[in-house]
Structures are given as structure tokens and as C-alpha cells.
Design an enzyme around this catalytic site. Structure first.
Site: not given
Ligand code: F6R
Length: 608
Positions: A2, A504
Site C-alpha cells: 500500500c 531425486h
């Protein structure tokens, strides 16, 4: 998150506010609104969308008044609607405020206030503050009512408030959300950050947590919430307003990528002593603990975190000091074990990231010396640390961080020399790093010349929606950073992965529709990277490689190669990240996206 601007002074407020908030739009851009206090009371307009949508909505209308507030929103509580856009007001439309932060106890407060007869127009947490001030006004002055209301709030705020029957006063307050007061001639500009005030003044006062500023046309005072007046230091910002402009580039992101060479020059200027194989970081000189440190804990978020990960490799390899790097949002919630002799190092472009700040506070409260690498001078993190190094790269406005990464990694190289030379690092090694670092800006310039080729490459791969970025050692954080850039700019799935980890699990995703980007310069892990590339090729995965100039072997395996010049292994991330930044940029542009303000994001994440 903001953007807030408030104005009180001699000029018409609206143009000042619109220009100021435009400079802050990178903080949030889902809706915007303002309130102007003139002779005939307060007039307000709001609009969903960017500031340009608000500008369009008010074109041809007149909003006269010399006091006003404006806000650009990044929604937290309440959807993106006009009603929820700020400023918010009380029941009587007397008190108007713009807020950045989160009121954590807003539900309880809203219930209490509703029972007292207040009626709410929005779903936001912010609106309760306006009603709370209204409630507190009974028998009190404006400033006393604001301070009483703020004492009831739990949470964070940077806010600016005006009151329709007090046209000569603007009140600003801060708790954990950044706010500064620009001290102009006969005018004050309150803003979330400096880029909004630069056109008017370079003299600012930074508000600290629990402080409130009362601004009138004739003067200002800063108070704590007990109404004690405080002496505040004045700071001078050394950025020119020009730095906050695109200067002919279509986007800030591209401009900032092209500012990479100057970023390294500015971050290292006067800080390298090549003949002595030494570096000089004035901001850290007073911190004797650093030279004797037994370990360094680095904490940061996003891109700054990846810069920290590169720093970890450098400091461990060349300075022989144990380093642990963690994302700040986790660091603060796990139970970090601090050992005697540890130093905490925060890395943050904005100096305002809430998670990084919270991690820093945690370390500080435990008595650990805290230092920082920060770009924005006077920002909260910079002020909160015992010592620090400024990046000196001017404002970074594109929401995707680019030049800041390059600068942070360069500063880690300086730090490595500094800490290393106080330990075992030889003069020859110190000199070598310093000399290679001096050459880096020109090497980046060579990469930038390939922008057009990288654009063509981005177009070639434009239709793919999954990418795997692979690297090892120094270039593993670069793989993560490259993937982060692509996903935030283009909204496609991109994953960073250690090339050794690929087998992996992630390799299961590879097929002809899933390109991999290998960051594979000729370094100590080169052969391993080549083997991983072969593994991907065997599974028909398209390959883009970032490789060292003249590397023919890679060309035979990869479908496309982007070459970077040779440098010292520890410095390669500063070069290898540049093609990835350009690839993400051109990819996003090719897909027709707003690369400076990607959806759902905001620069400077000041909420958790
Ligand atoms: C990514 C990006 C973010 C920031 C992160 C930390 O392009 O910009 O990941 O790096 O929010 O911001 P700072 O460095 O301001 O603490």
C-alpha cells in the site's frame, strides 16, 4: 505494501498527491482513492484498478484544497472493490484516513463500535480506525483523539488522517509500517517511501514505531502516544527525482536490468583496495565483533534471500566462517540457536520487509550484534541495525528485483574479502577477488548487448508453461532466483532445483514440453552439470544453457545457449543472473503482461 501520501501546504493538494502516489504504485495497485479537504469540506473519489483508472475517473472534475490524502491499495482485509478502497471515513464523514498495515483486533473493535451505533461502509480493518477516532473525539483535541484511538489498536499501521473541521492539520502515525515526513518549504508531504517526496524535498524525518506527527502549515511536531514531544533527526535523501523515471525504457524492470553495471560500480565504489587485496566497508568499521565473529546468520526474503545464499557460499569458502542462511519468515518462527560470537545479517533492498525486520528484532532481543545490507537509506532495517552497508543503487521501482540482487552479491564479495583477510585469506587471493570484481561491470555490459537475442529466445519458448532451473554451488541460488523472476513476471510454473537433486524427484517431470534452464559456467562443478544436462536430453527435455563464452561442449548438448564471460567462480552469479532476468522480462512482455506490476504482488512487503 500500500502506498500512502498526505499533503498539507501552499499548493493544490491533488496534483501533488496523484504524482506522489504514482511513484509509490509499485507498493500496491489493486485500487486507489483520495480525500481532499477544501473550503467546501472533504471530497473523495475512489476507483478499482491502477492510479490511471482513478485519474480517468476524475478527469474534468475539480477537487480544490490544500490538504489531502491518497492511497494505492494492496488488499489484505476485504475484496478489491471501490467500497474497500481507501481513504475510509467515520460515520459523520469528518475523519478521513489512509492506512497501510493490519489492524489485528479489528473484529473486536468493530463489534464494540457497532454496538455503540457506528455504521460501517466497508469490509476493511482500516475503517475501524476512523470510527475509533470519532468515538475518542468526545472532549478531546484531534491529536489526543488520534493517540487514544491508536492505543487501542493491536497490529501495524502507517497512516495519515485529516479532519474536515480542522483544515490546517494533518496527522501521521506509524507502527511497523514505514512512513516518512518530507519537510518542504511551507509544506509537508507524508509518504510510505521517499520516491513520493523527492520532487518537493530531500529533507525528511522518518517516523519510528509508536510515533505520531502533527503537521500544520506553520510547523510540525513528533510525539509518542503519551503525547511527549520527541526530538527527531532530519535525514537528507541523496536520490535525484530522475532516478525514479523510466528514462526512455519501456519498463522499469528493463531499465533496472540495464543499470546492473552501475549498480556494481556504485556498491563497490571507494570500497575496494585491490593492491592490498582488501575492502573497506565504513559502515561496519565500528563493529569489532564482525572481525572476530564465529558465525554469521543471514536472513532475508525472496531475491535478497537468494543473494544471501550466494554470500553464504562465498563467506564459507573464502573467509572460512560458518554461515547459515534462512528465509526471514521461517527464521522468526523457528527457535534459532545463537552461539557466542554469532552475527546476524539482514539483507533487504527496501529495508522495510516485515519478516526480515521481525527476524532482526528477534536476533537483537537475544543480544546478537545485528548488521544489514540495505538499499534504502534511513529505512527501518537500516536504522535498526548496529552497523550496515548501503547499496547506493538508487530506487528500485520494478516490482521484480534485479539490480538489487547484483549489488547485494557484489557487497557479499566485499564482505568476504573483509572478513577473509582478517583470517586466513592470503594477499594474493584478496587481490584476485578485488581485481575480478572491478572488471564485473564491463562484463555485465557485454551480456546486456545480447538482450535482443534473449528476446528472440524468450519468444521461441513463449508457449511453454513449465520450466526447471538448475544450478549447483554458487549458481544454485541463481537457479532459484531465475525461476522466481519467471514466475512472478509471467505467471508460469518455474522451479529452481539443485542439479544434483534433480534425479531425486524433479526429473520425473521432464519431457519434450518441459524445458530446463541450466546455469552451467565452467567452474568447479561444470562436469557434473554437463552430466545432468545429458540426463535431461536423454528424456527429450528441451535445454537452454547459460554457459561460459567459447564452451563448445555445451553447445552440442543444449538446444540454446546464452554465453556469459569468464570470471572467478564466486562472482559468476553476478553475471549468470543477468540473462535470466532478461529472459523473464522478455518472456513476460511477449505474453503481453505488465512486468513492472505483476498481479498479486507489491514491492516492499510490509505485512507478514
Ligand atoms: C522478487 C522480489 C521479492 C523481494 C522480497 C524482499 O523479485 O522483489 O522477492 O526480493 O520481497 O524484499 P526486500 O529486499 O525489499 O527486503
Amino acid at each position: 505494501m500500500c502506498g500512502i501520501v498526505g499533503y498539507i501546504g501552499k499548493e493544490e493538494a491533488l496534483p501533488v498527491l496523484m504524482e506522489g502516489v504514482k511513484n509509490l504504485e509499485y507498493r500496491g495497485y489493486d485500487s486507489a482513492g483520495f480525500a481532499i479537504l477544501g473550503d467546501d469540506g472533504v471530497k473523495s473519489e475512489k476507483s478499482v484498478g491502477k492510479i490511471s483508472a482513478l485519474a480517468e475517473k476524475i478527469s474534468g472534475k475539480r477537487f480544490s484544497g490544500k490538504t489531502g490524502i491518497i492511497h494505492s491499495r494492496w488488499a489484505t482485509h476485504g475484496g478489491v472493490t471501490e467500497k474497500n478502497a481507501h481513504p475510509h471515513s467515520d460515520c459523520g464523514g469528518t475523519i478521513w484516513l489512509a492506512h497501510n498495515g493490519i489492524v489485528e483486533n479489528y473484529k473486536e473493535l468493530k463489534k464494540e463500535l457497532s454496538e455503540k451505533g457506528h455504521s460501517f461502509k466497508s469490509e476493511t480493518d482500516t475503517e475501524v480506525i476512523a470510527h475509533l477516532i470519532e468515538e475518542e473525539m468526545e472532549g478531546k483535541s484531534f491529536e489526543n483523539a488520534v493517540s487514544s484511538a491508536l492505543k487501542k489498536i493491536k497490529g501495524t499501521y502507517g497512516l495519515v488522517v485529516l479532519k474536515s473541521d480542522e483544515p490546517g492539520t494533518l496527522i501521521a502515525a506509524r507502527n511497523f509500517s514505514p512512513l516518512l515526513i518530507g519537510l518542504g518549504e511551507g509544506e509537508y508531504i507524508v509518504a510510505s517511501d521517499a520516491t513520493a517526496v523527492l520532487k518537493h524535498t530531500k529533507n525528511v524525518v522518518y517516523l519510528d514505531d509508536g510515533e505520531m506527527a502533527v503537521l500544520t502549515k506553520s510547523g510540525h511536531k513528533v510525539l509518542d502516544l503519551e503525547m511527549n514531544q520527541l526530538e527527531k533527526e532530519h535525514h537528507v535523501i541523496d536520490w535525484s527525482p530522475e532516478l525514479a523515471k523510466k528514462n526512455g525504457y519501456p519498463h522499469f524492470m528493463l531499465k533496472e536490468i540495464f543499470e546492473g553495471p552501475e549498480a556494481v560500480e556504485n556498491s563497490t565504489r571507494g570500497r575496494l583496495i585491490p593492491e592490498e587485496g582488501m575492502s573497506k566497508l565504513g559502515g561496519l568499521e565500528s563493529l569489532t565483533e564482525l572481525k572476530e565473529a564465529k558465525g554469521i546468520l543471514i536472513s532475508a526474503c525472496g531475491t535478497a534471500y537468494y543473494a544471501g545464499r550466494v554470500g553464504e557460499y562465498m563467506l564459507e569458502e573464502y573467509a572460512g566462517i560458518p554461515v547459515e542462511t534462512d528465509v526471514a519468515s521461517e527464521f522468526r518462527y523457528r527457535k534459532p540457536v545463537f552461539r557466542d560470537g554469532d552475527i546476524f545479517l539482514a539483507v533487504s533492498q527496501s529495508g522495510e520487509t516485515a519478516d526480515t525486520l521481525a527476524a532482526l528484532r528477534e536476533a537483537k532481543e537475544k543480544g546478537v550484534p545485528v548488521v544489514s545490507i540495505v538499499n534504502v537509506v534511513g529505512s527501518t532495517i537500516a536504522r535498526y541495525t548496529d552497523a550496515g552497508v548501503y547499496q547506493h543503487i538508487g530506487p528500485e521501482i520494478g516490482v521484480a528485483s534485479t539490480k538489487a540482487f547484483i549489488s547485494q552479491v557484489s557487497i557479499f564479495a566485499l564482505l568476504t574479502i573483509l572478513v577473509g583477510r582478517h583470517r586466513e585469506m592470503s594477499l594474493v587471493t584478496g587481490r584476485r577477488i578485488a581485481e575480478e570484481l572491478e572488471k564485473i561491470p564491463d562484463l555485465i555490459r557485454l551480456i546486456l548487448k545480447q538482450s535482443k537475442n534473449i528476446e528472440a529466445l524468450a519468444r521461441k519458448y513463449q508457449k511453454f508453461v513449465n520450466f526447471l532451473y538448475l544450478g549447483r554451488k554458487y549458481n544454485l541460488p541463481v537457479a532459484y532466483e531465475g525461476a522466481l523472476k519467471l514466475k512472478e513476471i509471467s505467471y508460469v510454473h518455474a522451479e529452481g532445483c539443485g542439479a544434483g537433486e534433480m534425479k531425486h524427484g524433479p526429473i520425473a517431470m521432464i519431457d519434450e514440453n518441459f524445458p530446463s534452464i541450466f546455469i552451467a559456467p565452467q567452474d568447479s562443478v561444470y562436469e557434473k552439470m554437463v552430466s545432468n544436462m545429458e540426463e535431461v536430453k536423454a528424456r527429450r527435455g528441451p535445454i537452454i544453457a547459460v554457459a561460459t563464452e567459447g564452451d563448445k561442449k555445451i553447445k552440442e548438448i543444449a538446444d540454446d545457449v546464452i554465453y556469459i564471460p569468464k570470471t572467478l567462480e564466486m562472482l559468476t552469479p553476478i553475471l549468470s543472473v543477468v540473462p535470466l532476468q532478461l529472459f523473464a522480462y522478455h518472456f513476460g512482455v511477449a505474453r503481453g503482461l505488465d512486468v513492472d506490476q505483476p498481479r498479486n504482488l507489491a514491492k516492499s512487503v510490509t505485512v507478514e
